[in-house]
Design a protein around this motif. Structure first.
Motif, short mmCIF file in Angstrom:
data_model
loop_
_atom_site.label_atom_id
_atom_site.label_comp_id
_atom_site.label_asym_id
_atom_site.label_seq_id
_atom_site.Cartn_x
_atom_site.Cartn_y
_atom_site.Cartn_z
N GLY A 8 17.58 10.84 -23.98
CA GLY A 8 17.46 12.29 -24.09
C GLY A 8 16.16 12.85 -23.56
O GLY A 8 15.97 14.06 -23.54
N LYS A 9 15.23 12.01 -23.13
CA LYS A 9 13.95 12.46 -22.59
C LYS A 9 13.99 12.42 -21.06
O LYS A 9 14.85 11.78 -20.48
CB LYS A 9 12.81 11.55 -23.07
CG LYS A 9 12.66 11.50 -24.57
CD LYS A 9 11.59 10.49 -24.95
CE LYS A 9 11.50 10.32 -26.46
NZ LYS A 9 10.58 9.24 -26.83
N HIS A 10 13.03 13.11 -20.44
CA HIS A 10 12.86 13.05 -18.99
C HIS A 10 11.63 12.21 -18.68
O HIS A 10 10.66 12.23 -19.44
CB HIS A 10 12.70 14.47 -18.40
CG HIS A 10 14.00 15.10 -18.06
ND1 HIS A 10 14.44 15.23 -16.77
CD2 HIS A 10 14.98 15.61 -18.85
CE1 HIS A 10 15.63 15.81 -16.77
NE2 HIS A 10 15.97 16.05 -18.02
N TYR A 11 11.67 11.49 -17.56
CA TYR A 11 10.59 10.59 -17.19
C TYR A 11 10.13 10.84 -15.77
O TYR A 11 10.93 11.14 -14.89
CB TYR A 11 11.04 9.13 -17.32
CG TYR A 11 11.29 8.75 -18.75
CD1 TYR A 11 10.27 8.26 -19.55
CD2 TYR A 11 12.55 8.91 -19.31
CE1 TYR A 11 10.49 7.91 -20.87
CE2 TYR A 11 12.79 8.58 -20.64
CZ TYR A 11 11.75 8.08 -21.41
OH TYR A 11 11.97 7.76 -22.72
N ASN A 12 8.80 10.71 -15.57
CA ASN A 12 8.19 10.76 -14.25
C ASN A 12 7.18 9.64 -14.15
O ASN A 12 7.02 8.86 -15.10
CB ASN A 12 7.56 12.14 -13.99
CG ASN A 12 6.49 12.48 -15.01
OD1 ASN A 12 5.87 11.60 -15.61
ND2 ASN A 12 6.24 13.76 -15.20
N LEU A 13 6.50 9.52 -13.01
CA LEU A 13 5.55 8.43 -12.83
C LEU A 13 4.47 8.41 -13.91
O LEU A 13 4.15 7.35 -14.45
CB LEU A 13 4.89 8.51 -11.45
CG LEU A 13 5.71 8.06 -10.26
CD1 LEU A 13 4.92 8.30 -8.97
CD2 LEU A 13 6.11 6.61 -10.38
N ALA A 14 3.91 9.57 -14.20
CA ALA A 14 2.82 9.63 -15.17
C ALA A 14 3.26 9.16 -16.56
O ALA A 14 2.47 8.57 -17.29
CB ALA A 14 2.26 11.04 -15.24
N SER A 15 4.51 9.40 -16.91
CA SER A 15 4.97 9.04 -18.25
C SER A 15 5.28 7.55 -18.41
O SER A 15 5.39 7.06 -19.53
CB SER A 15 6.19 9.88 -18.65
OG SER A 15 7.30 9.57 -17.84
N GLY A 62 0.78 -1.22 0.00
CA GLY A 62 0.00 0.00 0.00
C GLY A 62 0.82 1.28 0.00
O GLY A 62 0.27 2.36 -0.21
N TRP A 63 2.13 1.17 0.24
CA TRP A 63 3.00 2.35 0.21
C TRP A 63 2.88 3.01 -1.16
O TRP A 63 2.93 2.34 -2.19
CB TRP A 63 4.43 1.91 0.51
CG TRP A 63 5.46 3.00 0.50
CD1 TRP A 63 5.73 3.88 1.49
CD2 TRP A 63 6.38 3.31 -0.55
NE1 TRP A 63 6.76 4.72 1.12
CE2 TRP A 63 7.16 4.38 -0.14
CE3 TRP A 63 6.60 2.77 -1.83
CZ2 TRP A 63 8.15 4.95 -0.93
CZ3 TRP A 63 7.58 3.33 -2.63
CH2 TRP A 63 8.35 4.40 -2.18
N LYS A 64 2.69 4.32 -1.19
CA LYS A 64 2.47 5.04 -2.45
C LYS A 64 3.78 5.39 -3.15
O LYS A 64 4.72 5.87 -2.50
CB LYS A 64 1.67 6.31 -2.20
CG LYS A 64 0.26 6.07 -1.69
CD LYS A 64 -0.65 5.49 -2.74
CE LYS A 64 -1.27 6.59 -3.56
NZ LYS A 64 -2.22 6.12 -4.55
N ALA A 65 3.81 5.18 -4.46
CA ALA A 65 4.98 5.52 -5.27
C ALA A 65 5.25 7.02 -5.16
O ALA A 65 4.32 7.83 -5.14
CB ALA A 65 4.74 5.14 -6.72
N ILE A 66 6.51 7.36 -5.11
CA ILE A 66 6.94 8.76 -5.02
C ILE A 66 7.34 9.21 -6.42
O ILE A 66 8.08 8.51 -7.13
CB ILE A 66 8.11 8.89 -4.03
CG1 ILE A 66 7.62 8.49 -2.63
CG2 ILE A 66 8.67 10.30 -4.03
CD1 ILE A 66 8.71 8.32 -1.62
N ASP A 67 6.85 10.38 -6.81
CA ASP A 67 7.14 10.89 -8.15
C ASP A 67 8.60 11.29 -8.27
O ASP A 67 9.29 11.52 -7.28
CB ASP A 67 6.23 12.07 -8.48
CG ASP A 67 6.02 12.23 -9.98
OD1 ASP A 67 6.59 11.46 -10.77
OD2 ASP A 67 5.27 13.15 -10.36
N PHE A 68 9.06 11.37 -9.49
CA PHE A 68 10.43 11.74 -9.81
C PHE A 68 10.44 12.42 -11.18
O PHE A 68 9.43 12.39 -11.89
CB PHE A 68 11.34 10.50 -9.82
CG PHE A 68 10.79 9.35 -10.62
CD1 PHE A 68 10.87 9.32 -12.01
CD2 PHE A 68 10.16 8.31 -9.98
CE1 PHE A 68 10.34 8.27 -12.74
CE2 PHE A 68 9.63 7.24 -10.70
CZ PHE A 68 9.72 7.23 -12.08
N ASP A 69 11.54 13.02 -11.51
CA ASP A 69 11.75 13.61 -12.83
C ASP A 69 13.23 13.36 -13.15
O ASP A 69 14.10 14.07 -12.64
CB ASP A 69 11.43 15.09 -12.83
CG ASP A 69 11.64 15.75 -14.19
OD1 ASP A 69 11.73 15.02 -15.20
OD2 ASP A 69 11.72 16.99 -14.25
#
Length: 185
Positions: free
Chosen positions: A25-32, A12-19
């Motif tokens: 060459g692209k940037h990634y976060n949880l939504a992507s 149940g621990w919630k994922a922590i977003d990142f960038d």
């Protein structure tokens, strides 16, 4: 090289977003990277014999999990100053050589590894569609050498259950690997 095991899954621990910057060459976060049924966040590197032993199996499982609605990302958090094989340039080389079917990103500040509580490579965090932790176990019985070809696919089976039910298996075997190479400031 210290060998460590991951802690028990904190369901149940919630994922922590990142960038984070990817080798493409692209940037990634949880939504992507999240997919409709969940997300697999992997902490890996280039030099670790435990990762090298399962690299092809990780690729196989990620490809098959994608078909089940599970996204994936691999994060490299090691300090490459003492491990040049883990440099950003070498990350790109390895990702191309093995045709990684997932973004391979660099956690240069190590803040993401610390936020997730990552302890070793490989370290797997399997989240459901609500980005709640449901799997924190091993890929399979591999160690510094790959397990038998017919070894039980713990990660794959666990994440398949997450895709189908939103919940991971209650019994999980910890992953084992090389310690994260923390920066000494």
């Amino acid at each position: 090289m210290a060998s460590l095991e991951t802690p028990v899954c904190d369901f149940g621990w919630k994922a922590i977003d990142f960038d984070l910057p990817g080798v493409d060459g692209k940037h990634y976060n949880l939504a992507s990277v999240k997919s409709e049924k969940g997300l697999l966040v992997m902490f890996i590197c280039n030099h670790c014999p435990y990762v090298k032993a399962v690299r092809e199996r990780i690729i196989r499982d990620v490809n098959e999990l994608r078909e089940q609605g599970i996204g994936a990302i691999a994060i490299m958090s090691n300090d490459p100053s003492d491990y040049p094989e883990d440099s950003f340039e070498n990350m790109g080389r390895v990702a191309r050589e093995y045709a990684y079917p997932f973004p391979y990103v660099w956690d240069e500040t190590q803040e993401v590894a610390k936020a997730y509580g990552a302890v070793c490579t490989p370290d797997f965090f399997g989240f459901n569609h609500k980005l709640e932790l449901q799997y924190r176990g091993r890929l399979d019985a591999s160690r510094k050498e790959a397990a038998r070809v017919d070894a039980r696919r713990d990660l794959f089976e666990g994440m398949l259950q997450v895709a189908r039910t939103g919940a991971g298996p209650k019994d999980q075997i910890p992953s084992i690997g090389c310690s994260i190479k923390w920066r000494v400031d």
